[in-house]
Design a protein around this motif. Structure first.
Motif, PDB file in Angstrom:
ATOM      1  N   SER A   1      27.147 -36.267  -5.866  1.00 42.03           N
ATOM      2  CA  SER A   1      26.408 -35.048  -6.158  1.00 42.03           C
ATOM      3  C   SER A   1      26.400 -34.152  -4.931  1.00 42.03           C
ATOM      4  O   SER A   1      26.672 -34.596  -3.807  1.00 42.03           O
ATOM      5  N   LYS A   2      26.066 -32.899  -5.149  1.00 41.36           N
ATOM      6  CA  LYS A   2      26.107 -31.895  -4.092  1.00 41.36           C
ATOM      7  C   LYS A   2      24.691 -31.502  -3.687  1.00 41.36           C
ATOM      8  O   LYS A   2      23.832 -31.300  -4.534  1.00 41.36           O
ATOM      9  N   VAL A   3      24.469 -31.400  -2.373  1.00 43.38           N
ATOM     10  CA  VAL A   3      23.222 -30.841  -1.858  1.00 43.38           C
ATOM     11  C   VAL A   3      23.595 -29.612  -1.033  1.00 43.38           C
ATOM     12  O   VAL A   3      24.300 -29.720  -0.026  1.00 43.38           O
ATOM     13  N   GLU A   4      23.112 -28.470  -1.467  1.00 47.10           N
ATOM     14  CA  GLU A   4      23.531 -27.211  -0.860  1.00 47.10           C
ATOM     15  C   GLU A   4      22.721 -26.900   0.386  1.00 47.10           C
ATOM     16  O   GLU A   4      21.508 -27.087   0.424  1.00 47.10           O
ATOM     17  N   GLU A   5      23.415 -26.452   1.408  1.00 51.50           N
ATOM     18  CA  GLU A   5      22.731 -25.908   2.578  1.00 51.50           C
ATOM     19  C   GLU A   5      22.474 -24.421   2.381  1.00 51.50           C
ATOM     20  O   GLU A   5      21.367 -23.940   2.540  1.00 51.50           O
ATOM     21  N   GLN A   6      23.523 -23.678   2.026  1.00 51.55           N
ATOM     22  CA  GLN A   6      23.376 -22.244   1.810  1.00 51.55           C
ATOM     23  C   GLN A   6      24.556 -21.706   1.018  1.00 51.55           C
ATOM     24  O   GLN A   6      25.611 -22.323   0.961  1.00 51.55           O
ATOM     25  N   GLN A   7      24.336 -20.553   0.393  1.00 43.87           N
ATOM     26  CA  GLN A   7      25.403 -19.815  -0.257  1.00 43.87           C
ATOM     27  C   GLN A   7      25.567 -18.476   0.445  1.00 43.87           C
ATOM     28  O   GLN A   7      24.594 -17.880   0.909  1.00 43.87           O
ATOM     29  N   LEU A   8      26.802 -18.024   0.528  1.00 37.29           N
ATOM     30  CA  LEU A   8      27.123 -16.752   1.144  1.00 37.29           C
ATOM     31  C   LEU A   8      27.745 -15.835   0.111  1.00 37.29           C
ATOM     32  O   LEU A   8      28.607 -16.245  -0.660  1.00 37.29           O
ATOM     33  N   SER A   9      27.299 -14.598   0.099  1.00 38.81           N
ATOM     34  CA  SER A   9      27.891 -13.585  -0.774  1.00 38.81           C
ATOM     35  C   SER A   9      28.414 -12.458   0.101  1.00 38.81           C
ATOM     36  O   SER A   9      28.172 -12.416   1.311  1.00 38.81           O
ATOM     37  N   ASN A  10      29.169 -11.565  -0.520  1.00 35.25           N
ATOM     38  CA  ASN A  10      29.681 -10.400   0.193  1.00 35.25           C
ATOM     39  C   ASN A  10      30.624 -10.796   1.328  1.00 35.25           C
ATOM     40  O   ASN A  10      30.638 -10.176   2.391  1.00 35.25           O
ATOM     41  N   VAL A  11      31.418 -11.843   1.100  1.00 34.45           N
ATOM     42  CA  VAL A  11      32.433 -12.240   2.072  1.00 34.45           C
ATOM     43  C   VAL A  11      33.707 -11.448   1.762  1.00 34.45           C
ATOM     44  O   VAL A  11      34.326 -11.649   0.712  1.00 34.45           O
TER      45      VAL A  11
ATOM     46  N   HIS B   1      27.791 -26.913   1.783  1.00 37.42           N
ATOM     47  CA  HIS B   1      27.018 -28.012   1.223  1.00 37.42           C
ATOM     48  C   HIS B   1      27.527 -29.357   1.718  1.00 37.42           C
ATOM     49  O   HIS B   1      28.569 -29.456   2.350  1.00 37.42           O
ATOM     50  N   THR B   2      26.757 -30.372   1.381  1.00 35.71           N
ATOM     51  CA  THR B   2      27.104 -31.758   1.655  1.00 35.71           C
ATOM     52  C   THR B   2      27.313 -32.485   0.336  1.00 35.71           C
ATOM     53  O   THR B   2      26.575 -32.244  -0.630  1.00 35.71           O
ATOM     54  N   TRP B   3      28.300 -33.357   0.300  1.00 36.92           N
ATOM     55  CA  TRP B   3      28.485 -34.234  -0.851  1.00 36.92           C
ATOM     56  C   TRP B   3      27.790 -35.562  -0.569  1.00 36.92           C
ATOM     57  O   TRP B   3      28.008 -36.170   0.475  1.00 36.92           O
ATOM     58  N   VAL B   4      26.955 -35.976  -1.504  1.00 35.11           N
ATOM     59  CA  VAL B   4      26.235 -37.245  -1.404  1.00 35.11           C
ATOM     60  C   VAL B   4      26.952 -38.264  -2.282  1.00 35.11           C
ATOM     61  O   VAL B   4      27.097 -38.055  -3.488  1.00 35.11           O
ATOM     62  N   VAL B   5      27.406 -39.345  -1.670  1.00 34.41           N
ATOM     63  CA  VAL B   5      28.195 -40.364  -2.357  1.00 34.41           C
ATOM     64  C   VAL B   5      27.409 -41.674  -2.348  1.00 34.41           C
ATOM     65  O   VAL B   5      27.021 -42.168  -1.282  1.00 34.41           O
ATOM     66  N   ARG B   6      27.214 -42.211  -3.536  1.00 34.78           N
ATOM     67  CA  ARG B   6      26.527 -43.497  -3.662  1.00 34.78           C
ATOM     68  C   ARG B   6      27.498 -44.508  -4.267  1.00 34.78           C
ATOM     69  O   ARG B   6      27.961 -44.338  -5.394  1.00 34.78           O
ATOM     70  N   THR B   7      27.800 -45.542  -3.479  1.00 33.08           N
ATOM     71  CA  THR B   7      28.613 -46.650  -3.975  1.00 33.08           C
ATOM     72  C   THR B   7      27.663 -47.816  -4.247  1.00 33.08           C
ATOM     73  O   THR B   7      26.475 -47.740  -3.919  1.00 33.08           O
TER      74      THR B   7
ATOM     75  N   PHE C   1      17.140 -27.927   4.859  1.00 38.35           N
ATOM     76  CA  PHE C   1      18.172 -28.788   4.304  1.00 38.35           C
ATOM     77  C   PHE C   1      17.716 -30.237   4.194  1.00 38.35           C
ATOM     78  O   PHE C   1      18.016 -30.924   3.208  1.00 38.35           O
ATOM     79  N   ILE C   2      17.015 -30.725   5.193  1.00 35.60           N
ATOM     80  CA  ILE C   2      16.555 -32.117   5.137  1.00 35.60           C
ATOM     81  C   ILE C   2      15.594 -32.305   3.966  1.00 35.60           C
ATOM     82  O   ILE C   2      15.633 -33.343   3.275  1.00 35.60           O
ATOM     83  N   ALA C   3      14.757 -31.313   3.702  1.00 32.16           N
ATOM     84  CA  ALA C   3      13.871 -31.390   2.534  1.00 32.16           C
ATOM     85  C   ALA C   3      14.683 -31.433   1.244  1.00 32.16           C
ATOM     86  O   ALA C   3      14.316 -32.141   0.294  1.00 32.16           O
ATOM     87  N   ARG C   4      15.797 -30.713   1.209  1.00 29.83           N
ATOM     88  CA  ARG C   4      16.657 -30.741   0.024  1.00 29.83           C
ATOM     89  C   ARG C   4      17.317 -32.105  -0.128  1.00 29.83           C
ATOM     90  O   ARG C   4      17.475 -32.609  -1.248  1.00 29.83           O
ATOM     91  N   LEU C   5      17.735 -32.698   0.979  1.00 31.06           N
ATOM     92  CA  LEU C   5      18.280 -34.051   0.903  1.00 31.06           C
ATOM     93  C   LEU C   5      17.231 -35.015   0.345  1.00 31.06           C
ATOM     94  O   LEU C   5      17.527 -35.827  -0.548  1.00 31.06           O
ATOM     95  N   ARG C   6      16.017 -34.930   0.856  1.00 31.15           N
ATOM     96  CA  ARG C   6      14.964 -35.832   0.385  1.00 31.15           C
ATOM     97  C   ARG C   6      14.682 -35.614  -1.098  1.00 31.15           C
ATOM     98  O   ARG C   6      14.466 -36.587  -1.848  1.00 31.15           O
ATOM     99  N   ALA C   7      14.693 -34.354  -1.533  1.00 29.63           N
ATOM    100  CA  ALA C   7      14.475 -34.055  -2.949  1.00 29.63           C
ATOM    101  C   ALA C   7      15.573 -34.653  -3.819  1.00 29.63           C
ATOM    102  O   ALA C   7      15.346 -34.965  -4.999  1.00 29.63           O
ATOM    103  N   ALA C   8      16.758 -34.826  -3.239  1.00 33.04           N
ATOM    104  CA  ALA C   8      17.882 -35.443  -3.953  1.00 33.04           C
ATOM    105  C   ALA C   8      17.887 -36.960  -3.804  1.00 33.04           C
ATOM    106  O   ALA C   8      18.838 -37.620  -4.229  1.00 33.04           O
ATOM    107  N   GLY C   9      16.830 -37.508  -3.199  1.00 35.99           N
ATOM    108  CA  GLY C   9      16.719 -38.957  -3.054  1.00 35.99           C
ATOM    109  C   GLY C   9      17.391 -39.526  -1.832  1.00 35.99           C
ATOM    110  O   GLY C   9      17.644 -40.731  -1.770  1.00 35.99           O
ATOM    111  N   VAL C  10      17.687 -38.673  -0.841  1.00 35.94           N
ATOM    112  CA  VAL C  10      18.376 -39.118   0.368  1.00 35.94           C
ATOM    113  C   VAL C  10      17.391 -39.144   1.533  1.00 35.94           C
ATOM    114  O   VAL C  10      16.956 -38.088   2.016  1.00 35.94           O
ATOM    115  N   ASP C  11      17.027 -40.330   1.995  1.00 38.68           N
ATOM    116  CA  ASP C  11      16.223 -40.505   3.196  1.00 38.68           C
ATOM    117  C   ASP C  11      17.175 -40.555   4.384  1.00 38.68           C
ATOM    118  O   ASP C  11      18.059 -41.420   4.438  1.00 38.68           O
ATOM    119  N   PRO C  12      17.056 -39.623   5.350  1.00 35.84           N
ATOM    120  CA  PRO C  12      17.993 -39.631   6.481  1.00 35.84           C
ATOM    121  C   PRO C  12      18.090 -40.969   7.189  1.00 35.84           C
ATOM    122  O   PRO C  12      19.157 -41.326   7.702  1.00 35.84           O
TER     123      PRO C  12
END
Length: 322
Positions: free
Chosen positions: A42-52, A89-95, A125-136
């Motif tokens: 799954s993907k956890v987004e850091e930021q999106q950029l527009s007007n590039v 963004h970061t890709w979160v991989v669970r095996t 971003f760390i709060a978004r990781l935690r919301a996605a179930g990722v404890d650093p």
């Protein structure tokens, strides 16, 4: 063997400055989970950029005109073909055995005067990781496809004036050629000043902490599920990473492709590609591999789901989001 003294590096261009003013935009909280055999991604987004600006990202002569005239790209460009939207963004991989992050975005508190959009950021971003179930503290592995500013920034965080590993119990997996190059004078600008500070604040502290495993320039297998695929050119030791489980494969491409524009026009390098001929060759080879194997492609800067499939067409390749 790569001879660093034989290269002619150049300083990467300013991004997000006065001339090329990309902007952050509001993000959706939705993130699709992909399953590859016993692996979920799954993907956890850091930021999106527009007007590039298209003309900035793809500076090759007539590139902007080619892109604007390609009807298959109308859903991937904005402002009548003049600009693009990108994701970081970061890709979160669970095996079954590991929790893994693939690339870590641009990070907070980093001094990036040459890249103002990344300068001294404060992103939850760390709060978004935690919301996605990722404890650093419970991340087992961090894979960096390469060591540019927007792929390794969250490797570290600022604590009491010192850069420390954000994921203190993880093994960080770096391409060795990337580390050697960015630590060397070969990657410095003409004034012999490191071109970005990324190595000093996002790479060296992790090495000093003894948390790094290296992938050799030829790539190869890591654990039982992952293959590091050499795709140099965008950067000197750039790696794409394949994960295979249950007879299915997904490939994390790093910056071999910045947007679907390059699926249709693989000869186009971005302004951030450092070694142009290698970058084009790696891109063409990967597109053929993706089309022939029907592997899921997991991009680092494509917007929307950032995931999809490449297929062959009469005049090249096509892209479909999933």
């Amino acid at each position: 063997m790569i001879r660093f003294d034989s290269l002619r590096p150049r300083q990467l261009p300013m991004f997000g400055g006065q001339k090329h003013r990309a902007r952050r935009i509001a993000m959706s909280s939705e993130s699709k989970t992909h399953r590859i055999g016993d692996v979920t991604i799954s993907k956890v987004e850091e930021q999106q950029l527009s007007n590039v600006p298209v003309s900035f990202l793809y500076p090759k002569e007539n590139a902007a005109e080619r892109i604007a005239a390609d009807p298959s790209l109308r859903d991937n460009i904005e402002d009548q073909g003049k600009s693009l939207r990108l994701s970081i963004h970061t890709w979160v991989v669970r095996t079954p055995d590991h929790l893994i992050l693939v690339d870590t975005g641009s990070g907070n508190d980093k001094e990036r005067p040459r890249n103002p959009i990344f300068d001294r950021q404060s992103i939850p971003f760390i709060a978004r990781l935690r919301a996605a179930g990722v404890d650093p503290d419970k991340v087992d592995l961090v894979f960096n496809t390469h060591l540019h500013v927007d792929h390794s920034g969250w490797n570290t965080r600022l604590e009491k004036g010192k850069w420390v590993p954000t994921f203190p119990n993880a093994r960080y997996v770096f391409p060795r050629a990337e580390c050697e190059y960015y630590a060397s004078p070969a990657s410095h600008n003409e004034a012999n000043i490191p071109s970005s500070g990324v190595y000093e604040d996002s790479i060296a502290p992790v090495i000093d902490a003894g948390l790094v495993d290296y992938i050799e320039p030829g790539g190869g297998r890591y654990l039982d599920l992952f293959d590091f695929i050499p795709t140099p050119g965008h950067s000197i030791g750039h790696m794409s990473i394949a994960v295979t489980s249950g007879g299915e494969t997904a490939i994390f491409g790093g910056d071999i492709l910045h947007s679907p524009v390059q699926v249709r026009h693989p000869d186009l390098n971005t302004v951030f590609c450092e070694f142009h001929d290698q970058a084009s060759a790696s891109r063409q080879s990967m597109l053929g591999r993706l089309a022939d194997t029907r592997s899921l492609y997991l991009a680092t800067h494509f917007p929307a789901s950032s995931a999809g499939l490449v297929a062959r067409t009469q005049d090249g390749f096509s892209w479909t989001y999933i």
